[in-house]
Structures are given as structure tokens and as C-alpha cells.
Design an enzyme around this catalytic site. Structure first.
Site, short mmCIF file in Angstrom:
data_model
loop_
_atom_site.label_atom_id
_atom_site.label_comp_id
_atom_site.label_asym_id
_atom_site.label_seq_id
_atom_site.Cartn_x
_atom_site.Cartn_y
_atom_site.Cartn_z
N HIS A 125 37.92 -81.64 -49.64
CA HIS A 125 37.73 -81.41 -48.21
C HIS A 125 36.36 -80.77 -48.00
CE1 HIS A 125 39.58 -80.30 -44.15
NE2 HIS A 125 38.36 -79.78 -44.14
N ARG A 141 35.45 -75.97 -32.10
CA ARG A 141 35.57 -74.52 -31.96
C ARG A 141 34.94 -73.85 -33.16
NH1 ARG A 141 39.28 -73.84 -35.95
NH2 ARG A 141 40.97 -75.36 -36.11
N HIS A 201 48.45 -78.36 -46.69
CA HIS A 201 47.38 -78.76 -45.77
C HIS A 201 46.74 -77.56 -45.04
CE1 HIS A 201 48.51 -82.90 -46.48
NE2 HIS A 201 49.74 -82.65 -46.10
N LYS A 257 49.26 -90.04 -40.14
CA LYS A 257 48.80 -88.82 -39.46
C LYS A 257 49.06 -88.93 -37.96
CE LYS A 257 44.82 -87.00 -40.63
NZ LYS A 257 43.39 -86.84 -40.96
N GLY A 274 46.57 -78.46 -38.19
CA GLY A 274 47.26 -77.42 -38.91
C GLY A 274 48.21 -77.91 -39.98
#
Length: 621
Positions: free
Chosen positions: A208, A297, A235, A158, A164
Site C-alpha cells: 500500500h 482529507r 484493512h 469492494k 475503513g
């Protein structure tokens, strides 16, 4: 208290923020690029400021222009929404330095969670469980390959600055590690200007799970329970729900407490999300749920949390940014019912989910559930931005109730001519494994083509199309409609699709109910189960012949108002043969190929019935 707010965003999230601000009596200022000059968020705001050309890099991503717009309009605060500059610590600091209120977390908190490797180290120190992996400074191929071996394959590479779904590669064995590492670094460099990576253990049955947290400037931090965002494609989240199916109270308490610790570790204010990866091979268990990252956010999927808690998260953001404490204490928050959200995109699943742009000539999202959108009928889906049309959100007393409502919402989507993923969403929601909450992040990839509508039309869809044409033509108001000498009356329509013409009698094929769609001079469009099916009216465009035999047939009852040929005339493909008036519109019937008019039964002023042969064109040799 904030009195005038500039929204540094566009689309549905800008419209969402405007709605709450108006309810709070706060004036709003929209910003817009060239492409968005007439966008819905611009029309809804109290005033709007142009900030540049259509590309986001020249408008929505230019912080100086946004701050200048706030000052010019007299706005005292900036809300970034999500995406664009919402997690840019430098921009947040610039807003504060300009004497404006930043509706979001402190820049230091954004920075602390901005890089995945640093965030993981911080979380370990705070006692938050972290996925086994490597976040070291030694980025050599040799060291990374050695660490991957120690972690055990499969592993996930990663980008430390990723997001994103970009900068991520799954590696199944040592033989492909170097190649995939190089690919990941190239993408990370291009997307984030940072090619450093970390390694994580690949979870074989991943779910998730994320927790909504909220902090204020008075030291209070609460959680608003969890969401399950396991249904993803490449993803990217597709369907989200709250609470997570199969989450027991002990596991919920553990994961939510960990999320609160994570937020407190960075002195967090405003709305944020702590994202976890769960190894669900043995159900949801606290000892198998690991921290992944924090989104500093508001999230796209925040409506499902609002639906089960009754909280307006945007209102909380504006109150906390104004210096007020969080309105509710932890023990005043509870879960009521179940909520599910689906992201409706302007994309064509049948063509590899390619974006579908253009004008929304027809748009009807129904009246059920909660619809968050940034477009109305007549607006345009631009190629410059994310192709989201709307978020469809359903609440129910139970998960099954919420699924039923959302499935009906997806089935009922009517959009034309832009293509959407509505049928894809409906197929996912109607899947037996989804209903049974057998979820993981590979769900969509595993189901593959089964979730993509094949575009074929059955007899009921064709019958519905014919019925719509006849209704639009007023055929059922004519007592002689369908009359044929010495034969039973018949009302039928000649429909063309993919170069083939078929005469359809709706009385014999039973159209589905309720009948939805429209017909005009050239075509008929039927909406059914989230799909739009288009048919031409017999001679659309090229004047296609019935069954390819050169017969020119009437697509509907009407009056011949002009005849341009006579028997024996030579014609070219596309030449107009005659004009039929129906539905108060004119239909030009044209030659399907080069040839000779060998028969002509129509005459000017004559009335014709549907599927009557008006002329025959013999193909040229």
C-alpha cells in the site's frame, strides 16, 4: 486570515490542530459530546461547545449542531480533522453556505472522489494507472461473476462507497463468488447505505503506497512524496513510514507525478492523499503501481510526511483555506531522513484485539520521538469512539535509526489498567522481515500469533515485581530487614497470579533494568517490553494460601495491627484473619477457603518478615 477556528472533531487530531492554530495565533473552539465533556481537546481549546449525547451519530456526526456551534462561538472557519464529517461533501457545502470557511477541499472534489467506481473512471481519463477491474453499472450477479472470470481469480469485491476496510471481500474461486458478493453487499448497505460494488484484480504481493498531495485556490498542486502503509490488520493501517522502502527515484517520480495529475483532475485544494496498490512481487516498479482511491482529507499518518519534509500540513491547510498560495514550490520540497509511525490502541491482542476501555490510572508514553495523543493520565478511553491512545512517531537519519527509536518507544509504553497493543507493535517493529523491508499487506496476518505477546512472565519480570514491592515497603532502609535466626538474611515477596502463589527472592533472580512499575496495598504492576504484568500480594482478594496448602504468609515486611481469630476457630472463605500494616497501608489477610485455624503464630503489635507463616487454615471436610 482565519482568526477563530472551530474543530469538528475530537481526540488526538483535535489536539493536533489546536497546537498548530495556537502557534499561528488563531483562537480555537472545541466541540464535545457528553462523554468528552472533560476530554483533553476540550481542556486545550480556548473555548468549548457541547453538541449532544455520547454516540457520534447524535453529536459529532450532526452537521447542523456543529455549524450552530461555530456561529454561536463566533468562529469563522471549521476544520473537520479526519473521520466523522471530513469527507462529507454535503456538510462541506453547508459550511460554505453558512458563510463559514471550510478548511478542506471543494465539495465538488470530495464528491468526485467519493465513489470508487466514478473515481477510477476519472483517473483513467487523467492518465493515472488504475488496477484492472470492473466498475460498470450492471450490478447483476451474473454480470459481476462474468467480469470476475474475465479479470481472473483471485479478485477483490469492494463497495463503491466503502472505506475503513468495510465492504471488501477477497474471492479465490467462482464457487464462492455469489456468497461473498452477498455478504459484501449486506455490509456495504449497513455501513454506507449503498450496496453497489466494483471488482479489482487481487494483487498477490501487494504493498500500500500513498502520495501526499496539496493544492491551493491559485491552481498550484504539489506532492510531498510517498508513504508506505502496508502493515495492516483487517484493512486497517497499523504502522506507516515515509519514504517507502525500496522506492527508487524513477519510480518515485512516476508515482508522484501520477498523484499530482489525479489531484489536478478534480481541481483539488488543501491536503489529500492518492492511494495506490503496488504489485511488489518484483520490487516497486512504476508499471505495477495502480490507483486505488483518494482520501480527500488529512490522513492519520500525516506526521511521517511532516517529519521527512519539515512541513506543518495543518498550517498549510489553514493558510490555503485563508486564500493564500502553497508556501513552497515543488522544487523546494525534499526528503530528509526516514520516519515511522505506529498506532497505539486501547485493545487486547491476546483477546482478539477487543477494545479495552476504562480509566487510564497510569499513563507514561516516555519522552522520545513525537507523540500525538488526545489523552492524559486520569482520562478515560470511552466505548463510544475509536480506541486510539496515541500515535508514536520516530524520525532517524536512516530507516534503521527510525526503527530503533520507535521500537524503544513501544517497549517503554506504560499504561494501566487499560490494555494496549504496545507489545504487538514492538514485535512487528522487531521482526526480521520488517527490518529487511520485506513488506506487503498480508504481513500481520501471515505472522499471526508470533506478533502477539503470550502474557507469560519470566523470572526477571517476577524478580522486578518483588523488587518494586520491597522498594515501596522501604525494606532496604531497615538494617534488620530479612534477618532470620541462625540463617542467612533473605528479602523475598510472595506474589500471586492466576490463583498461584510464588515466593520470589529478587537477589537470586536478577530483575531487568531499568525497573519500571508501581506497587500499592493490593498489587504490584511491572511494565516490560510494552506489556503490563500484574501480581497480587499473596493474599489479595481471597487470601490465597501458599501452594494451596492453607498457609497464610506475609507478603512483605510489616507490623501486625489486628488479629481476628484464635487457634481452633472455624472460618469461612474470605473471613478476615488479621491485618498487616506495610508501605503505610493496611493489608487484610483472609481465609482462602472454609476451614479451621490450626496454627497461629502472629500476635497484635508483632513485626513480621516477608514470607513468614502467620497462620494455617485446615480446609473443612
Amino acid at each position: 486570515m482565519i482568526t477563530k477556528l472551530l474543530i469538528a472533531n475530537r481526540g488526538e487530531i483535535a489536539c493536533r490542530i489546536i497546537r498548530t492554530a495556537r502557534e499561528m495565533g488563531i483562537a480555537t473552539v472545541a466541540v464535545h459530546s457528553d462523554a468528552d465533556a472533560k476530554a483533553l481537546h476540550v481542556r486545550l481549546a480556548d473555548e468549548a461547545v457541547h453538541i449532544g449525547p455520547s454516540p457520534a451519530a447524535e453529536s459529532y456526526l450532526v452537521g447542523e449542531k456543529i455549524i450552530a456551534a461555530a456561529k454561536a462561538s463566533g468562529a469563522g472557519a471549521i476544520h473537520p480533522g479526519y473521520g466523522f464529517l471530513s469527507e462529507n461533501a454535503q456538510f462541506a457545502q453547508s459550511v460554505i453556505d453558512a458563510g463559514l470557511i471550510w478548511v478542506g477541499p471543494k465539495p465538488a472534489s470530495i464528491s468526485a472522489m467519493g465513489l470508487k467506481d466514478a473515481a477510477k473512471k476519472l483517473m483513467r481519463a487523467a492518465g493515472v494507472p488504475v488496477t484492472p477491474g470492473y466498475e460498470g453499472e450492471d450490478q447483476s450477479v451474473e454480470r459481476l461473476a462474468k467480469e470476475a472470470e474475465a479479470i481472473g481469480y483471485p479478485v477483490l469485491i469492494k463497495a463503491v462507497a466503502g472505506g475503513g476496510g468495510k465492504g471488501m471481500r477477497k474471492v479465490d474461486d467462482p464457487a464462492t463468488f455469489a456468497e461473498l458478493l452477498d455478504s459484501c453487499r449486506r455490509e456495504a448497505k449497513a455501513s454506507f447505505s449503498n450496496d453497489e460494488v466494483l471488482l479489482e484484480k487481487w494483487i498477490t504481493a501487494p504493498r500500500h503506497i500513498e502520495v501526499q498531495v496539496f493544492g491551493d485556490s491559485h491552481g498550484n498542486v504539489v506532492h510531498l512524496f510517498e508513504r508506505d502503509c502496508s502493515l495492516q490488520r483487517r484493512h486497517q493501517k497499523v504502522i506507516e513510514e515515509a519514504p517507502a522502502p525500496g522506492m527508487d527515484e524513477d519510480t518515485r517520480a512516476a508515482i508522484c507525478a501520477a498523484a499530482v495529475r489525479a489531484a489536478k483532475a478534480v481541481d483539488y485544494e488543501s491536503a489529500g492523499t492518492i492511494e495506490f496498490i503496488a504489485d511488489a512481487s518484483d520490487g516497486l516498479r512504476a508499471d505495477r503501481i495502480f490507483f486505488m482511491e483518494m482520501n480527500t482529507r488529512l490522513q492519520v499518518e500525516h506526521p511521517v510526511t511532516e517529519e521527512i519534509t519539515g512541513v506543518d500540513l495543518v498550517e498549510w491547510q489553514l493558510l490555503v483555506a485563508s486564500g493564500e498560495p502553497i508556501p513552497l514550490a515543488q522544487d523546494e520540497l525534499s526528503i530528509q531522513g526516514h520516519a515511522i509511525e505506529a498506532r497505539l490502541y486501547a485493545e487486547d491482542p491476546a483477546r482478539g484485539f477487543l477494545p479495552s476501555t476504562g480509566r487510564l490510572d497510569h499513563l507514561d508514553l516516555g519522552r522520545s520521538g513525537r507523540i500525538e495523543t488526545g489523552v492524559e493520565q486520569g482520562d478515560t478511553i470511552s466505548p463510544f469512539y475509536d480506541p486510539m491512545v496515541a500515535k508514536l512517531v520516530a524520525w532517524g537519519e536512516t530507516r534503521d535509526d527510525a526503527i530503533d527509536t520507535l521500537l524503544a518507544m513501544a517497549d517503554g509504553v506504560e499504561i494501566w489498567p487499560v490494555r494496549t497493543n504496545a507489545a504487538f507493535l514492538a514485535n512487528a517493529l522487531g521482526d526480521d522481515d520488517f527490518a529487511a523491508a520485506r513488506l506487503d499487506t498480508g504481513f500481520i496476518e501471515r505472522k499471526g500469533e508470533a506478533l502477539i505477546a503470550d502474557g507469560e512472565t519470566d523470572s526477571s519480570v517476577r524478580a522486578a515485581a518483588a523488587e518494586l514491592v520491597l522498594l515501596a515497603a522501604g525494606a532496604y532502609r531497615d538494617p534488620l530487614a530479612g534477618f532470620r535466626l541462625n540463617r542467612a538474611p533473605r528479602l523475598s515477596v510472595a506474589l500471586t497470579r492466576d490463583g498461584e502463589t510464588q515466593v520470589v527472592d529478587p537477589a537470586g533472580q536478577a530483575p531487568f533494568e531499568p525497573l519500571t512499575g508501581f506497587a500499592d496495598a493490593d498489587r504490584v504492576v511491572v511494565f516490560h517490553e510494552g506489556q503490563a504484568h500484574e501480581f497480587g500480594l499473596a493474599t489479595r482478594g481471597s487470601g490465597a494460601a501458599a501452594a494451596g496448602d492453607g498457609a497464610i504468609i506475609a507478603p512483605m515486611p510489616g507490623k501486625v495491627i489486628a488479629v481476628d481469630v484464635a487457634e481452633g476457630d472455624a472460618v469461612k472463605k474470605g473471613d478476615r484473619l488479621m491485618v498487616l500494616e506495610a508501605m503505610k497501608m493496611e493489608h487484610a489477610l483472609t481465609a482462602p477457603f472454609d476451614g479451621t485455624v490450626t496454627a497461629l503464630s502472629a500476635s497484635e503489635g508483632g513485626q513480621v518478615q516477608v514470607d513468614a507463616v502467620l497462620a494455617v487454615v485446615e480446609p473443612a471436610e
